[in-house]
Write an enzyme that holds these catalytic residues in place. Structure first.
Site, PDB file in Angstrom:
ATOM      1  N   TYR A 165      -3.755  34.593   7.309  1.00 59.41           N
ATOM      2  CA  TYR A 165      -4.843  34.074   8.147  1.00 59.41           C
ATOM      3  C   TYR A 165      -4.435  34.064   9.631  1.00 59.41           C
ATOM      4  O   TYR A 165      -5.270  34.132  10.510  1.00 59.41           O
ATOM      5  CB  TYR A 165      -5.253  32.683   7.659  1.00 59.41           C
ATOM      6  N   LYS A 192      -9.219  28.573  14.524  1.00 62.11           N
ATOM      7  CA  LYS A 192      -9.945  27.495  13.825  1.00 62.11           C
ATOM      8  C   LYS A 192      -9.413  26.115  14.233  1.00 62.11           C
ATOM      9  O   LYS A 192     -10.173  25.146  14.287  1.00 62.11           O
ATOM     10  CB  LYS A 192      -9.844  27.668  12.305  1.00 62.11           C
TER      11      LYS A 192
HETATM   12  P1  NAD Z   1     -19.919  37.024   8.166  1.00 61.67           P
HETATM   13  O1  NAD Z   1     -19.228  38.306   8.486  1.00 61.67           O
HETATM   14  O2  NAD Z   1     -21.099  37.089   7.306  1.00 61.67           O
HETATM   15  O3  NAD Z   1     -20.290  36.237   9.501  1.00 61.67           O
HETATM   16  C1  NAD Z   1     -19.513  36.346  10.672  1.00 61.67           C
HETATM   17  C2  NAD Z   1     -20.502  36.496  11.792  1.00 61.67           C
HETATM   18  O4  NAD Z   1     -19.843  36.477  13.055  1.00 61.67           O
HETATM   19  C3  NAD Z   1     -21.259  37.836  11.706  1.00 61.67           C
HETATM   20  O5  NAD Z   1     -22.647  37.604  11.657  1.00 61.67           O
HETATM   21  C4  NAD Z   1     -20.896  38.526  13.003  1.00 61.67           C
HETATM   22  O6  NAD Z   1     -21.952  39.300  13.523  1.00 61.67           O
HETATM   23  C5  NAD Z   1     -20.609  37.318  13.898  1.00 61.67           C
HETATM   24  N1  NAD Z   1     -19.890  37.676  15.115  1.00 61.67           N
HETATM   25  C6  NAD Z   1     -18.648  38.221  15.241  1.00 61.67           C
HETATM   26  N2  NAD Z   1     -18.389  38.449  16.546  1.00 61.67           N
HETATM   27  C7  NAD Z   1     -19.480  38.009  17.254  1.00 61.67           C
HETATM   28  C8  NAD Z   1     -19.831  37.971  18.616  1.00 61.67           C
HETATM   29  N3  NAD Z   1     -19.013  38.449  19.578  1.00 61.67           N
HETATM   30  N4  NAD Z   1     -21.033  37.457  18.983  1.00 61.67           N
HETATM   31  C9  NAD Z   1     -21.897  36.994  18.039  1.00 61.67           C
HETATM   32  N5  NAD Z   1     -21.639  37.014  16.708  1.00 61.67           N
HETATM   33  C10 NAD Z   1     -20.439  37.519  16.335  1.00 61.67           C
HETATM   34  O7  NAD Z   1     -18.778  36.109   7.518  1.00 61.67           O
HETATM   35  P2  NAD Z   1     -18.774  34.569   7.128  1.00 61.67           P
HETATM   36  O8  NAD Z   1     -17.639  34.439   6.202  1.00 61.67           O
HETATM   37  O9  NAD Z   1     -20.117  34.107   6.756  1.00 61.67           O
HETATM   38  O10 NAD Z   1     -18.307  33.887   8.485  1.00 61.67           O
HETATM   39  C11 NAD Z   1     -19.062  32.883   9.129  1.00 61.67           C
HETATM   40  C12 NAD Z   1     -18.145  31.768   9.592  1.00 61.67           C
HETATM   41  O11 NAD Z   1     -17.628  31.103   8.456  1.00 61.67           O
HETATM   42  C13 NAD Z   1     -16.944  32.234  10.397  1.00 61.67           C
HETATM   43  O12 NAD Z   1     -16.675  31.295  11.413  1.00 61.67           O
HETATM   44  C14 NAD Z   1     -15.830  32.195   9.367  1.00 61.67           C
HETATM   45  O13 NAD Z   1     -14.550  32.056   9.952  1.00 61.67           O
HETATM   46  C15 NAD Z   1     -16.231  30.961   8.613  1.00 61.67           C
HETATM   47  N6  NAD Z   1     -15.617  30.785   7.297  1.00 61.67           N
HETATM   48  C16 NAD Z   1     -15.654  31.784   6.381  1.00 61.67           C
HETATM   49  C17 NAD Z   1     -15.044  31.599   5.159  1.00 61.67           C
HETATM   50  C18 NAD Z   1     -15.031  32.692   4.126  1.00 61.67           C
HETATM   51  O14 NAD Z   1     -14.170  32.661   3.247  1.00 61.67           O
HETATM   52  N7  NAD Z   1     -15.918  33.647   4.179  1.00 61.67           N
HETATM   53  C19 NAD Z   1     -14.429  30.379   4.853  1.00 61.67           C
HETATM   54  C20 NAD Z   1     -14.443  29.367   5.805  1.00 61.67           C
HETATM   55  C21 NAD Z   1     -15.043  29.578   7.020  1.00 61.67           C
END
Ligand code: NAD
Length: 272
Positions: A172, A179
């Site tokens: 990570y 984060k």
């Molecule tokens: P995802 O890829 O569906 O979403 C990530 C989003 O970030 C995308 O829509 C992308 O377009 C956007 N993004 C990236 N760079 C950007 C920019 N410069 N401007 C605007 N948008 C931008 O993946 P996800 O897993 O749904 O991620 C969403 C959030 O959840 C993130 O913060 C991620 O770290 C967090 N998260 C994910 C997980 C997991 O396991 N998937 C777990 C905990 C937290």
């Protein structure tokens, strides 16, 4: 007995209480129907919220537009959080169309593939700054733009974090630092905006297979370790995240701010 039955029938025919009826929310971070932001959007819409959506680029516009339309969204706009022009344009459209806003969901993160793949000590300056800008600073810059539109005594900001903010999770790396910064921003914003009636919280979600998660090496192993060790012995879903977000965005959580709320089947309480 008959009277009790008819009372029950009357109760069952009442429409279910909608927790976000009449509220307007901005959802930033839908990439497709597996995105955590999509789970939140679906649940918020089901509970009566009107939603605005953004997309990062043209490729994602093709995915996000039909999803947003399926939830009757009146506002679907481009937004790269690194572009002040796009962020300003987004908030002026919201101001023009809605005049106010009840909540913003920030579900955005990014780090260069090589900075996640290499040893942490080799993280590049450029990669570090970009990851922190997109994944943490953007929450602050969106909060600033949203503030004049958020309704007094009810505005709400929500972001998405991960356990890697507080513990070292294999592969990570830089995202853990981003984060940690994001969770500190949640606390600072909560303290700063609380007197304005604005609540600021994060959901720390367990691992879910999404586009962003595909950037983490050995993610499948992470999932199986999680499933085997989490007290509930299961993975979490975007619907689980949507339900918890519904609580945090609604008046049910009116006394909650500055909180990092784990939606991880209890994984964070384990020591193994
Ligand atoms: P995802 O890829 O569906 O979403 C990530 C989003 O970030 C995308 O829509 C992308 O377009 C956007 N993004 C990236 N760079 C950007 C920019 N410069 N401007 C605007 N948008 C931008 O993946 P996800 O897993 O749904 O991620 C969403 C959030 O959840 C993130 O913060 C991620 O770290 C967090 N998260 C994910 C997980 C997991 O396991 N998937 C777990 C905990 C937290």
């Amino acid at each position: 007995m008959r009277r009790r039955q008819s009372r029950l029938r009357r109760q069952n025919s009442r429409p279910a209480m909608k927790l976000l009826d009449g509220k307007k929310g901005l959802i930033i971070g839908v990439a497709n129907n597996r995105s955590l932001a999509w789970g939140i959007a679906a649940s918020a819409r089901e509970h009566g919220a009107e939603l605005a959506f953004t997309f990062l680029n043209e490729a994602l516009e093709r995915r996000v537009t039909p999803l947003a339309q399926s939830l009757d969204s009146p506002i679907i706009l481009p937004c790269d959080v690194c572009s002040d022009e796009q962020v300003d344009a987004l908030f002026s459209v919201i101001a023009e169309k809605w005049g106010c806003l009840d909540f913003v969901v920030h579900s955005v993160a990014y780090a260069h593939g090589e900075d996640l793949a290499n040893r942490f000590v080799d993280t590049s300056r450029r990669g570090f700054l970009q990851a922190l800008e997109i994944s943490a600073y953007s929450f602050v810059s969106l909060a600033k733009r949203a503030l004049p539109l958020l309704k007094p005594q009810g505005g709400n900001l929500l972001t998405l974090s991960y356990y890697g903010a507080v513990k070292v999770v294999p592969n990570y790396r830089l995202m853990g630092v981003a984060k940690a910064a994001l969770e500190a921003c949640v606390r600072e914003l909560a303290a700063d905006l609380g007197p304005d009636g604005v609540r600021v919280n994060a959901i720390s979600a367990g691992p879910v297979r999404t586009l962003a998660a595909s950037g983490i090496s050995d993610f499948r192993q992470l999932l199986s370790h999680f499933e085997a060790r989490a007290p509930l012995r299961r993975l979490i879903s975007i619907e689980d995240v949507g339900s918890a977000a519904l609580y945090l965005l609604s008046d049910l959580a009116r006394g909650v701010t500055g909180e990092v709320h784990y939606v991880d089947a209890g994984f964070n309480i384990t020591a193994v």
